[in-house]
Design an enzyme around this catalytic site. Sequence first.
Site, PDB file in Angstrom:
ATOM      1  N   ARG A  90       3.702 -72.308  35.057  1.00 15.24           N
ATOM      2  CA  ARG A  90       4.051 -71.052  35.706  1.00 15.24           C
ATOM      3  C   ARG A  90       5.134 -71.930  36.564  1.00 15.24           C
ATOM      4  NH1 ARG A  90       0.808 -66.724  38.611  1.00 15.24           N
ATOM      5  NH2 ARG A  90       0.286 -68.294  40.123  1.00 15.24           N
TER       6      ARG A  90
ATOM      7  N   LYS B 197       7.829 -67.258  40.658  1.00 11.00           N
ATOM      8  CA  LYS B 197       7.085 -67.275  41.867  1.00 11.00           C
ATOM      9  C   LYS B 197       7.996 -67.803  42.962  1.00 11.00           C
ATOM     10  CE  LYS B 197       2.348 -67.573  43.140  1.00 11.00           C
ATOM     11  NZ  LYS B 197       2.070 -66.102  42.888  1.00 11.00           N
TER      12      LYS B 197
ATOM     13  N   GLU C 245       2.380 -53.308  40.603  1.00 10.77           N
ATOM     14  CA  GLU C 245       1.373 -54.365  41.157  1.00 10.77           C
ATOM     15  C   GLU C 245       1.306 -53.935  42.736  1.00 10.77           C
ATOM     16  OE1 GLU C 245       2.693 -58.384  41.451  1.00 10.77           O
ATOM     17  OE2 GLU C 245       4.798 -57.674  41.277  1.00 10.77           O
TER      18      GLU C 245
HETATM   19  C1  LIG Z   1       0.891 -65.523  42.632  1.00  8.58           C
HETATM   20  C2  LIG Z   1       1.128 -64.126  42.298  1.00  8.58           C
HETATM   21  C3  LIG Z   1       0.107 -63.176  42.058  1.00  8.58           C
HETATM   22  C4  LIG Z   1      -1.398 -63.855  41.840  1.00  8.58           C
HETATM   23  O1  LIG Z   1      -1.352 -64.461  40.868  1.00  8.58           O
HETATM   24  P1  LIG Z   1      -2.315 -65.797  40.351  1.00  8.58           P
HETATM   25  O2  LIG Z   1      -2.248 -65.848  39.023  1.00  8.58           O
HETATM   26  O3  LIG Z   1      -3.606 -65.320  40.752  1.00  8.58           O
HETATM   27  O4  LIG Z   1      -1.972 -66.980  41.077  1.00  8.58           O
HETATM   28  C5  LIG Z   1       0.126 -61.973  41.894  1.00  8.58           C
HETATM   29  N1  LIG Z   1       1.195 -61.279  42.128  1.00  8.58           N
HETATM   30  C6  LIG Z   1       2.436 -61.952  42.367  1.00  8.58           C
HETATM   31  C7  LIG Z   1       3.792 -61.271  42.258  1.00  8.58           C
HETATM   32  C8  LIG Z   1       2.473 -63.433  42.436  1.00  8.58           C
HETATM   33  O5  LIG Z   1       3.699 -63.915  42.721  1.00  8.58           O
END
Ligand SMILES: *Cc1c(COP(=O)(O)O)cnc(C)c1O
Length: 250
Positions: free
Chosen positions: A102, A204, A240
């Site tokens: 990622r 991210k 989300e």
């Molecule tokens: C990092 C992140 C998460 C959490 O994802 P993981 O796979 O548990 O690390 C959830 N939502 C967003 C927008 C993120 O950037």
Amino acid sequence: MSTAAPTLSISLHPSATPVSVERRAELLLDPGFGRVFTDHMVTAQYADGGWRDAQLRPYGPLSLEPATAVMHYAQEIFEGLKAYRQPDGGTALFRPDRNAARFRYSAQRLAMAPLPEQLFLDSVRVLVEQDRAWVPTFPEGSLYLRPFMFANEQFLGVRPALQYFYGLIASPVGAYFPRGVKPVNLWLSTDRVRAVPGGTGDAKTGGNYAASLMAQAEATEAGCDQVVFVDAVERRWVEELGGMNIFFVF
Ligand SMILES: *Cc1c(COP(=O)(O)O)cnc(C)c1O
């Protein structure tokens, strides 16, 4: 498949002045989230088309010039994963290869030089081994690992930077819900969105978080804990939560 890129080894320069055993025990009593940091970090630099100078060294400040590109055009990405203490005293990570993949995806989306996945994994392994004593032993405690990367070329032109800094720091953390799992109040934001089709919502990058904070402040003002973001186009599909994933049970 393709030939594997030569792996960059991480040179070890451990701290001559690590935190004392007593002080560490004190800090580990109630670390909270993201406030306490271990003795070391891993850093690497991308320049002249390649990654170099990977080192484990004492945790400490970075020196940056005002013209450093990230401070102007926000080429920045990060990851988050945890190392967990095992019943036999060892330490385990949960599929760090997925975080490495990622991280690479996020770099590409932000037009940054991707970090070799092997270097990501090696950095995590080296730091956790070096700072193993910082992995909490109390229930639900863990060592939160924060890989990050940013454009550190000194240049004000708008184009993908030619130089990047990679860093990995570690922070012992307590339970995510320190007072047990309690219901949270949610604020459904219909005028602010977190991700748009064609945008960077699936990378991210810090900018996504900066853009979400106003909605979070509105939620807090309304007495809620978290924001529920809906889709940017129709504003009616739940996408989300601000700080975590959301699941519905029917
Ligand atoms: C990092 C992140 C998460 C959490 O994802 P993981 O796979 O548990 O690390 C959830 N939502 C967003 C927008 C993120 O950037």
